[in-house]
Design a protein around this motif. Structure first.
Motif, PDB file in Angstrom:
ATOM      1  N   UNK A 104       0.818  -1.207   0.000  1.00  0.00           N
ATOM      2  CA  UNK A 104       0.000   0.000   0.000  1.00  0.00           C
ATOM      3  C   UNK A 104       0.858   1.265   0.000  1.00  0.00           C
ATOM      4  N   UNK A 105       2.072   1.162   0.496  1.00  0.00           N
ATOM      5  CA  UNK A 105       2.971   2.330   0.493  1.00  0.00           C
ATOM      6  C   UNK A 105       3.258   2.744  -0.941  1.00  0.00           C
ATOM      7  N   UNK A 106       3.670   1.782  -1.773  1.00  0.00           N
ATOM      8  CA  UNK A 106       3.959   2.089  -3.169  1.00  0.00           C
ATOM      9  C   UNK A 106       2.727   2.467  -3.960  1.00  0.00           C
ATOM     10  N   UNK A 107       1.589   1.823  -3.669  1.00  0.00           N
ATOM     11  CA  UNK A 107       0.348   2.134  -4.385  1.00  0.00           C
ATOM     12  C   UNK A 107      -0.103   3.565  -4.110  1.00  0.00           C
ATOM     13  N   UNK A 108      -0.032   3.977  -2.855  1.00  0.00           N
ATOM     14  CA  UNK A 108      -0.412   5.346  -2.489  1.00  0.00           C
ATOM     15  C   UNK A 108       0.534   6.353  -3.121  1.00  0.00           C
ATOM     16  N   UNK A 109       1.802   6.019  -3.128  1.00  0.00           N
ATOM     17  CA  UNK A 109       2.796   6.896  -3.735  1.00  0.00           C
ATOM     18  C   UNK A 109       2.493   7.140  -5.211  1.00  0.00           C
ATOM     19  N   UNK A 110       2.226   6.084  -5.955  1.00  0.00           N
ATOM     20  CA  UNK A 110       1.939   6.213  -7.379  1.00  0.00           C
ATOM     21  C   UNK A 110       0.626   6.942  -7.628  1.00  0.00           C
ATOM     22  N   UNK A 161       6.285   9.195   5.187  1.00  0.00           N
ATOM     23  CA  UNK A 161       7.434   9.779   4.489  1.00  0.00           C
ATOM     24  C   UNK A 161       7.494   9.366   3.023  1.00  0.00           C
ATOM     25  N   UNK A 162       7.269   8.078   2.753  1.00  0.00           N
ATOM     26  CA  UNK A 162       7.437   7.586   1.395  1.00  0.00           C
ATOM     27  C   UNK A 162       6.127   7.533   0.618  1.00  0.00           C
ATOM     28  N   UNK A 163       5.088   6.986   1.223  1.00  0.00           N
ATOM     29  CA  UNK A 163       3.818   6.889   0.517  1.00  0.00           C
ATOM     30  C   UNK A 163       3.189   8.244   0.259  1.00  0.00           C
ATOM     31  N   UNK A 164       3.031   9.051   1.299  1.00  0.00           N
ATOM     32  CA  UNK A 164       2.394  10.360   1.163  1.00  0.00           C
ATOM     33  C   UNK A 164       3.380  11.444   0.757  1.00  0.00           C
ATOM     34  N   UNK A 165       4.523  11.521   1.443  1.00  0.00           N
ATOM     35  CA  UNK A 165       5.473  12.610   1.214  1.00  0.00           C
ATOM     36  C   UNK A 165       6.119  12.567  -0.160  1.00  0.00           C
ATOM     37  N   UNK A 166       6.778  11.469  -0.485  1.00  0.00           N
ATOM     38  CA  UNK A 166       7.450  11.363  -1.784  1.00  0.00           C
ATOM     39  C   UNK A 166       6.429  11.367  -2.914  1.00  0.00           C
ATOM     40  N   UNK A 167       5.289  10.711  -2.719  1.00  0.00           N
ATOM     41  CA  UNK A 167       4.252  10.723  -3.750  1.00  0.00           C
ATOM     42  C   UNK A 167       3.765  12.129  -4.058  1.00  0.00           C
ATOM     43  N   UNK A 168       3.545  12.936  -3.023  1.00  0.00           N
ATOM     44  CA  UNK A 168       3.110  14.318  -3.221  1.00  0.00           C
ATOM     45  C   UNK A 168       4.187  15.142  -3.900  1.00  0.00           C
TER      46      UNK A 168
END
Length: 276
Positions: A104-110, A161-168
């Motif tokens: 879900x981390x990667x899915x949210x990021x994308x 940090x990764x899912x929300x932050x980097x994705x944004x």
């Protein structure tokens, strides 16, 4: 992602070289157009499109290089998420969390990378190119460093940090660094954008190899993430210095995010492709 940002305001029209009340005298020079109406000392829009594009030249190719580097560092970095996911499943978040939960981390990021383009594209059209690129770049580097400060087994820290932050962060920069090519290319626009987005593929390969060797080598996960953040930050500084908008921004009264969304929803084949 959305067609408005890269094409809507800069599509070619015959015998029209006026943009937002300005007339073009050369490839890089603008002066107020005589036909523009003035209200309270401010020019009102009388046209949309510039009829002449450099289609090359040093300035245009330098901007293309900057866009390629930006794609390498942003979308290319998200393409390397598989290395992170593998490390999380094998070591960092296992066995407390399952592979499905970690994905879900990667899915949210994308999701954020692609969906934020709706707002970033509109901001780019109204003249906030440097705001988006500098702000998104700072947020990206900051969030990568935050991943290196996370604690093992703490899912929420990685997700934030990764899912929300980097994705944004990547979503903020993705559309502007591709759309700026529409200021310099029309006939060769497809070629220029194709070259630029190839940076994400090359970045995905390079970042994946680099991160894999850092995580499982002598450097380790924490210092490896910090090293990648430093490299990304340095390259993004170069990319921002190379890119420069050429056309005047459109008026805030000309169009809106809601209008762009309505145009997007009317293009059924494109909507189906985006959802797929």
């Amino acid at each position: 992602m959305f067609p408005s940002s890269a094409q809507s305001n800069f599509d070619l029209e015959k015998d029209d070289n006026v943009v937002s009340g300005y007339r073009q005298q050369s490839a890089s020079k603008w002066q107020p157009d005589a036909s523009a109406r003035t209200v309270n000392g401010h020019l009102q829009e009388v046209g949309k499109v510039v009829a002449e594009y450099p289609e090359g030249g040093l300035r245009a190719w330098v901007v293309l290089l900057g866009a390629w580097i930006a794609q390498f560092c942003t979308f290319g970095y998200t393409n390397a998420y598989g290395v992170y996911n593998d490390f999380y499943v094998r070591h960092y978040l296992s066995p407390r969390y399952t592979s499905s939960q970690i994905s879900w981390i990667g899915s949210t990021q994308l999701l954020l990378v692609l969906s934020i383009g709706l707002f970033a594209g509109r901001a780019f059209d109204t003249g906030y190119f440097y705001h988006l690129m500098i702000g998104g770049s700072l947020l990206l580097v900051f969030c990568i460093f935050m991943v290196s400060l996370s604690q093992q087994g703490q899912y929420y820290q990685i997700f934030l940090a990764q899912g929300l932050g980097i994705g944004t962060a990547v979503g903020i920069t993705y559309v502007p660094c591709v759309s700026i090519l529409s200021h310099y290319f029309h006939r060769r626009r497809a070629l220029a954008m194709g070259i630029a987005v190839s940076g994400s593929g090359v970045g995905g390969a390079v970042h994946s190899i680099m991160l894999n060797r850092l995580f499982y080598g002598n450097v380790g996960f924490y210092n490896g993430v910090r090293a990648s953040a430093g490299m990304v930050g340095g390259l993004l500084i170069i990319a921002i210095l190379l890119m420069k908008p050429r056309l005047p921004p459109t008026s805030r009264k000309h169009g809106s995010t809601l209008r762009d969304l309505n145009i997007f929803l009317k293009d059924a084949p494109y909507v189906i492709m985006a959802i797929g």
